[in-house]
Design a protein around this motif. Structure first.
Motif, PDB file in Angstrom:
ATOM      1  N   GLN A 297      17.194   2.313   9.184  1.00 20.44           N
ATOM      2  CA  GLN A 297      16.872   1.254   9.924  1.00 20.44           C
ATOM      3  C   GLN A 297      17.008   1.250  11.620  1.00 20.44           C
ATOM      4  O   GLN A 297      16.658   0.554  12.248  1.00 20.44           O
ATOM      5  N   ASN A 300      14.693   4.204  15.131  1.00 26.19           N
ATOM      6  CA  ASN A 300      14.063   3.894  16.369  1.00 26.19           C
ATOM      7  C   ASN A 300      14.906   3.524  17.668  1.00 26.19           C
ATOM      8  O   ASN A 300      14.691   4.145  18.592  1.00 26.19           O
ATOM      9  N   THR A 332       8.343   2.209  17.070  1.00 30.60           N
ATOM     10  CA  THR A 332       8.238   3.079  16.230  1.00 30.60           C
ATOM     11  C   THR A 332       7.999   4.677  16.712  1.00 30.60           C
ATOM     12  O   THR A 332       7.672   4.780  18.140  1.00 30.60           O
TER      13      THR A 332
END
Length: 409
Positions: A297, A300, A332
């Motif tokens: 997670q 990015n 992203t």
């Protein structure tokens, strides 16, 4: 195969199992095998069918009615007549063998028992039970009626199953990996194999058992022994655990933290486009995540931070992209790459416009200089003409004065 002949072969199979002291629940009879087919070829083709596991030939005899050999085979898995195929074919369709089992086939005259048996086999293959289906119907059945909704639920299950079967037949096989160094020709290196296997496991909708089978069929030599050892110690190991075992055995010995620090040291090369730099970073970042150096997670955010740190030749473009302002909500990988490529195209367009402006200005200067030079040349020619005219006019006077001087003398 005719029912009378099939019944006769069943009796032959039962008698043969007694003579060989073989459990009929683990035995099958193959009818119609050509005489020139070897035992190894028979076992290899039969083991392509997963419902009976590993197969070993126990005996062969010739049959005029079968038009070839009758072959007795011992199977590792218990035979379930409901899911045993009536025949086995080779990939090119040139070989067709009829399969006989001791237990009788389901009686087609009893439609209800036949449906229940097929339904149980189908749900078992999908990892479900009839109770699971009943619970789903009981908790989700609409007002239009349970029976109608049950049919609708079965249709959805069949649709998902057909989609999984279609994927199973059309998927792209993993490249072969053995773990031998140097990598033999035709095999994949460990890093590329791990990437392909991870994509297959994460992106496929097929059952877990099918994922494990795909991984095993791509392994050879030492790599296959590693997975076999894992299966022996943990028969219920998942496909992710298979990949993790291969990574630990043959992958990079560096820890996730070491890889993360190495990732932070990657800088943009001289003359390298920013989009190329981002694409070069991404496989390394995926490796860091796989090793546990960065959480998935946080990918990015880490990607943006490394661009701000390592893109030493694109400061102006980073300002135009406003990446510092996007740290809180980073894009992203695909979104970031698209934004960079758009900005690079704008930069190329601006350079083309500036090149044209400089070219036109230089041409104007050259034209003005040429005009002044031509005008100067015209003035020089005019001056030369006037001087020539003056010389011509002065010549008669010179001659007359010379002749007068001669006469005086």
């Amino acid at each position: 195969m005719e029912s009378v002949l099939y019944k006769k072969y069943q009796d032959t199979l039962s008698s043969w199992c007694k003579g060989e002291e073989l459990d009929p629940a683990h035995a099958i009879l193959i009818a119609g095998v050509a005489e020139d087919v070897s035992i190894s070829q028979i076992e290899e083709l039969m083991q392509t069918v997963r419902c009976w596991g590993r197969v070993r030939v126990r005996g062969r005899t010739y049959s005029v009615e079968a038009g070839g050999l009758l072959v007795l085979c011992e199977c590792k898995e218990e035979i379930k007549p409901q899911i045993v195929p009536p025949e086995v074919r080779s990939d090119d369709g040139t070989i067709v063998w009829h399969i006989v089992v001791v237990d009788p086939r389901p009686d087609l005259s009893d439609a209800s028992e036949d449906f229940v048996g097929k339904l149980q086999s189908f749900l078992q293959a999908e990892g479900k039970t009839i109770a699971d289906l009943q619970d789903y119907v009981a908790t989700s059945a609409p007002a239009k009626g349970t029976e109608e909704f049950f049919i609708h639920a079965m249709a959805e299950v069949m649709k998902q199953s057909n989609r999984g079967m279609a994927e199973s037949h059309s998927y792209r096989r993993l490249r072969v990996f053995s773990g031998i160094t140097p990598t033999p020709m035709g095999e994949e290196q460990v890093e590329y194999w791990l990437e392909q296997a991870t994509v297959m496991v994460e992106g496929s909708d097929c059952p877990e058992k099918e994922k494990r089978r795909r991984i095993i069929e791509s392994l050879r030599g030492p790599a296959l022994e590693i997975v076999r050892s894992l299966r022996f110690s943990n028969p219920e190991a998942s496909s992710d655990e298979y990949i993790s075992a291969i990574d630990r055995a043959f992958g990079s010995p560096e820890t996730g933290e070491d890889l993360y620090f190495a990732y932070r040291l990657i800088q943009q090369k001289s003359g390298e486009m920013l989009s190329d730099y981002v694409q070069r970073l991404e496989p390394f970042l995926a490796k860091v995540v796989r090793k546990g150096g960065v959480r998935a997670q946080d990918m990015n955010r880490v990607r943006i931070e490394q661009l701000l740190r390592g893109a030493v030749g694109a400061d102006i473009m980073l300002l135009q992209l406003r990446l510092k302002e996007k740290r809180a909500n980073p894009p992203t990988f695909l979104e970031l790459l698209s934004q960079i490529r758009v900005e690079e195209e704008h930069e190329r367009s601006r350079r083309k416009v500036h090149a044209r402006v400089r070219s036109v200005g230089a041409q104007d200067c050259v034209s003005a200089t040429d005009f002044d030079l031509q005008e100067l040349r015209a003035d020089v020619k005019a001056l030369q003409a006037k001087m020539s005219e003056l010389k011509v006019k002065s010549n008669p006077v010179s001659k007359e004065s010379v002749s007068t001087k001669v006469q005086v003398r």
